[in-house]
Design an enzyme around this catalytic site. Structure first.
Site, PDB file in Angstrom:
ATOM      1  N   ARG A  30      17.323 -24.826  16.720  1.00 59.72           N
ATOM      2  CA  ARG A  30      18.610 -25.817  16.809  1.00 59.72           C
ATOM      3  C   ARG A  30      18.436 -26.374  15.558  1.00 59.72           C
ATOM      4  O   ARG A  30      19.935 -26.708  15.080  1.00 59.72           O
ATOM      5  CB  ARG A  30      18.094 -26.659  17.565  1.00 59.72           C
ATOM      6  CG  ARG A  30      18.119 -25.837  18.873  1.00 59.72           C
ATOM      7  CD  ARG A  30      18.496 -26.652  20.024  1.00 59.72           C
ATOM      8  NE  ARG A  30      18.577 -26.790  21.373  1.00 59.72           N
ATOM      9  CZ  ARG A  30      18.207 -27.462  22.610  1.00 59.72           C
ATOM     10  NH1 ARG A  30      17.088 -28.028  23.095  1.00 59.72           N
ATOM     11  NH2 ARG A  30      19.009 -26.264  23.469  1.00 59.72           N
ATOM     12  N   LYS A  78      18.092 -18.862  40.743  1.00 56.41           N
ATOM     13  CA  LYS A  78      18.984 -19.120  42.519  1.00 56.41           C
ATOM     14  C   LYS A  78      20.756 -18.856  42.117  1.00 56.41           C
ATOM     15  O   LYS A  78      20.681 -18.976  41.457  1.00 56.41           O
ATOM     16  CB  LYS A  78      18.427 -20.628  42.375  1.00 56.41           C
ATOM     17  CG  LYS A  78      17.323 -21.015  42.461  1.00 56.41           C
ATOM     18  CD  LYS A  78      17.580 -22.296  43.093  1.00 56.41           C
ATOM     19  CE  LYS A  78      16.410 -23.545  43.314  1.00 56.41           C
ATOM     20  NZ  LYS A  78      16.529 -24.764  42.599  1.00 56.41           N
ATOM     21  N   GLY A 138      19.906 -20.892  28.669  1.00 59.19           N
ATOM     22  CA  GLY A 138      19.260 -21.164  28.266  1.00 59.19           C
ATOM     23  C   GLY A 138      17.784 -20.471  28.082  1.00 59.19           C
ATOM     24  O   GLY A 138      17.355 -19.247  27.339  1.00 59.19           O
ATOM     25  N   GLY A 161      22.648 -25.607  29.642  1.00 56.28           N
ATOM     26  CA  GLY A 161      23.387 -26.307  31.427  1.00 56.28           C
ATOM     27  C   GLY A 161      24.566 -26.472  30.703  1.00 56.28           C
ATOM     28  O   GLY A 161      25.710 -26.466  31.233  1.00 56.28           O
TER      29      GLY A 161
HETATM   30  P1  ADP Z   1      19.189 -18.754  32.253  1.00 60.55           P
HETATM   31  O1  ADP Z   1      18.568 -20.345  31.929  1.00 60.55           O
HETATM   32  O2  ADP Z   1      19.342 -18.208  32.168  1.00 60.55           O
HETATM   33  O3  ADP Z   1      20.821 -19.554  33.237  1.00 60.55           O
HETATM   34  P2  ADP Z   1      18.132 -19.491  35.452  1.00 60.55           P
HETATM   35  O4  ADP Z   1      17.132 -20.607  33.805  1.00 60.55           O
HETATM   36  O5  ADP Z   1      18.848 -19.305  35.958  1.00 60.55           O
HETATM   37  O6  ADP Z   1      18.342 -18.555  34.054  1.00 60.55           O
HETATM   38  O7  ADP Z   1      16.357 -18.338  35.649  1.00 60.55           O
HETATM   39  C1  ADP Z   1      15.725 -17.486  34.748  1.00 60.55           C
HETATM   40  C2  ADP Z   1      14.312 -18.101  35.741  1.00 60.55           C
HETATM   41  O8  ADP Z   1      15.052 -16.649  36.931  1.00 60.55           O
HETATM   42  C3  ADP Z   1      12.986 -17.090  34.567  1.00 60.55           C
HETATM   43  O9  ADP Z   1      12.361 -17.854  34.133  1.00 60.55           O
HETATM   44  C4  ADP Z   1      12.777 -15.951  35.231  1.00 60.55           C
HETATM   45  O10 ADP Z   1      11.288 -15.189  35.079  1.00 60.55           O
HETATM   46  C5  ADP Z   1      13.252 -16.309  36.703  1.00 60.55           C
HETATM   47  N1  ADP Z   1      14.004 -14.955  37.413  1.00 60.55           N
HETATM   48  C6  ADP Z   1      14.220 -13.601  37.751  1.00 60.55           C
HETATM   49  N2  ADP Z   1      14.432 -12.921  38.203  1.00 60.55           N
HETATM   50  C7  ADP Z   1      12.957 -13.044  39.579  1.00 60.55           C
HETATM   51  C8  ADP Z   1      12.718 -12.669  40.216  1.00 60.55           C
HETATM   52  N3  ADP Z   1      13.110 -11.706  40.757  1.00 60.55           N
HETATM   53  N4  ADP Z   1      12.229 -12.939  41.200  1.00 60.55           N
HETATM   54  C9  ADP Z   1      11.312 -14.756  41.064  1.00 60.55           C
HETATM   55  N5  ADP Z   1      12.617 -14.952  39.323  1.00 60.55           N
HETATM   56  C10 ADP Z   1      12.663 -14.663  38.302  1.00 60.55           C
HETATM   57 MG    MG Z   2      17.530 -21.675  32.941  1.00 61.31          MG
END
Ligand code: ADP
Ligand code: MG
Length: 394
Positions: free
Chosen positions: A37, A199, A352, A375
């Site tokens: 950053r 999620k 992130g 976000g």
């Molecule tokens: P981003 O920050 O890229 O938007 P998210 O915050 O939605 O992504 O999700 C990231 C998290 O999802 C990671 O910490 C990863 O470990 C978790 N994750 C991915 N696949 C699974 C799974 N099959 N079961 C549980 N957690 C998972």
């Molecule tokens: Mg995330």
């Protein structure tokens, strides 16, 4: 709708320019563990210095919740900035107090000052008018380069630019807006969106906004199990959002009606526990044994997803394909990242954790745009006009 004035429209010579940067770096003790950053802020700082501005940097760090927290002071950031810019950055020990005013007054053309952590003041997140007045009174013009905070209507993000006639976007913010707008406004097709992460509920608004724009939706991560459950698959002990199963079914129906191809895993890596060293095996995605949970997409699915990505001209990826933090469950995320790096087209990563994954794998240089805002990039892709962007478009 996405156009905002940039640095080329700011007459900066001899003026005191307040720059809202995102210098919210991870700290371990007093040590900066990832300086991305800070380095991402340098092009705007350098451009302003070259234009003869007196640069006053503002940022938040962590969540001090309106109180002074010594561990969250910006001292280490100031020191690193001084090294990277090869000048003496004047570090103010407060945000709008005596030291801030003294620091600003001491600047010569081309000089740089850094105010203390904005969130030591409760007025920052509350967008308190008195605090915004005090901040704005420190400068003559405003530059926003804090994309990672642009979705927050905070004093330094909206209050200050509202109070100054000249308020423009810096290089980093411009690059973010340009790249993300390109996905929403004029994507070359086929356009594939890869969605994963933890999620469905976090990503539902993004899915809704992208649906009319994409040709294919590729689903992985924990959220794929809610979709697999919606198709009637047996997902064993995988993470499912029970209350989202109907919604997932509606998404699949909507996709079908709109001619969007949805790709769900055909095989997954199922583990006996949610642990880095859990025993695991590759199983069919719709017949996951009871007592095991899917923690990554399987090799057949990786190959299929890589194939879809390779045939795309625009690819957006948000959300890891598995628990990539643990090496046995990182192959899916790695495979998709590699396929994206090879794409002959426009590639963007938002989110992130996905951005961290692609950097950790050393592939960030081969992606057209890796967003610095988790976000903020999600909200942008949901179609929200971010307050910190809208305020610049007057
Ligand atoms: P981003 O920050 O890229 O938007 P998210 O915050 O939605 O992504 O999700 C990231 C998290 O999802 C990671 O910490 C990863 O470990 C978790 N994750 C991915 N696949 C699974 C799974 N099959 N079961 C549980 N957690 C998972
Ligand atoms: Mg995330």
């Amino acid at each position: 709708m996405s156009q905002v004035p940039g640095l080329d429209q700011l007459d900066a010579a001899g003026r005191t320019v307040l720059v809202r940067a995102d210098l919210n770096v991870p700290l371990d003790g007093g040590r900066i563990t990832d300086e991305l950053r800070i380095t991402a802020s340098l092009p705007t700082i350098r451009a302003l210095r070259e234009a003869g501005a007196r640069v006053v940097l503002m940022s938040h760090l962590g969540r001090p919740k309106g109180q002074v927290v010594d561990e969250l002071r910006l001292g280490p950031v100031s020191q690193r900035l001084s090294e990277l810019l090869d000048i003496d950055v004047r570090y103010a020990r407060d945000t709008v107090g005596d030291d801030a005013r003294a620091a600003v007054a001491s600047l010569e053309d081309g000089g740089v000052a850094l105010l203390e952590n904005l969130r030591f003041e409760a007025g920052e997140t509350a967008n308190d008018p008195a605090f915004a007045d005090a901040l704005a009174s420190l400068g003559d013009a405003y530059v926003s380069d804090a994309f990672g905070a642009a979705h927050r209507a905070h004093a330094s993000i909206v209050g200050v630019p509202e109070r100054l006639d000249d308020a423009v976007a810096g290089h980093l913010l411009q690059a973010e807006i340009t790249a993300l707008s390109k996905l929403l406004d004029a994507p070359a097709t086929p356009f594939t969106a890869i969605l994963g992460g933890s999620k469905v509920s976090d990503k539902l608004s993004v899915i809704d906004n992208l649906m009319p724009r994409v040709d294919a939706l590729v689903i992985g991560g924990a959220m794929c199990f809610t979709f697999l459950a919606a198709t009637g698959g047996d997902v064993g002990g995988s993470r499912v959002e029970e209350d989202m199963i109907d919604t997932a079914r509606e998404v699949l129906e909507k996709a079908e009606a709109q001619g969007v191809t949805v790709h769900l895993p055909t095989d997954v890596v199922a583990a006996e526990a949610f642990a880095a060293d859990a025993a695991h095996e590759v199983v069919p995605a719709t017949a996951i044994p009871a007592g095991t949970m899917g923690l990554d997409i399987g090799p057949e699915t990786v190959a299929e997803y890589a194939h879809v990505v390779a045939a795309s001209r625009t690819v957006l990826w948000n959300g890891p394909m598995g628990v990539f933090e643990w090496p046995p469950f990182a192959s899916g995320t790695m495979g998709v990242a590699e396929a994206m790096a090879d794409v002959d087209g426009f590639t963007v990563i938002g989110g992130g954790d996905s951005a961290a994954a692609v950097r950790q794998m050393g592939l960030a240089d081969r992606i057209d745009h890796v967003s610095t805002g988790g976000g903020a990039s999600l909200e942008f892709l949901e179609g929200i006009d971010l307050p910190g962007v809208a305020v610049l478009r007057r």
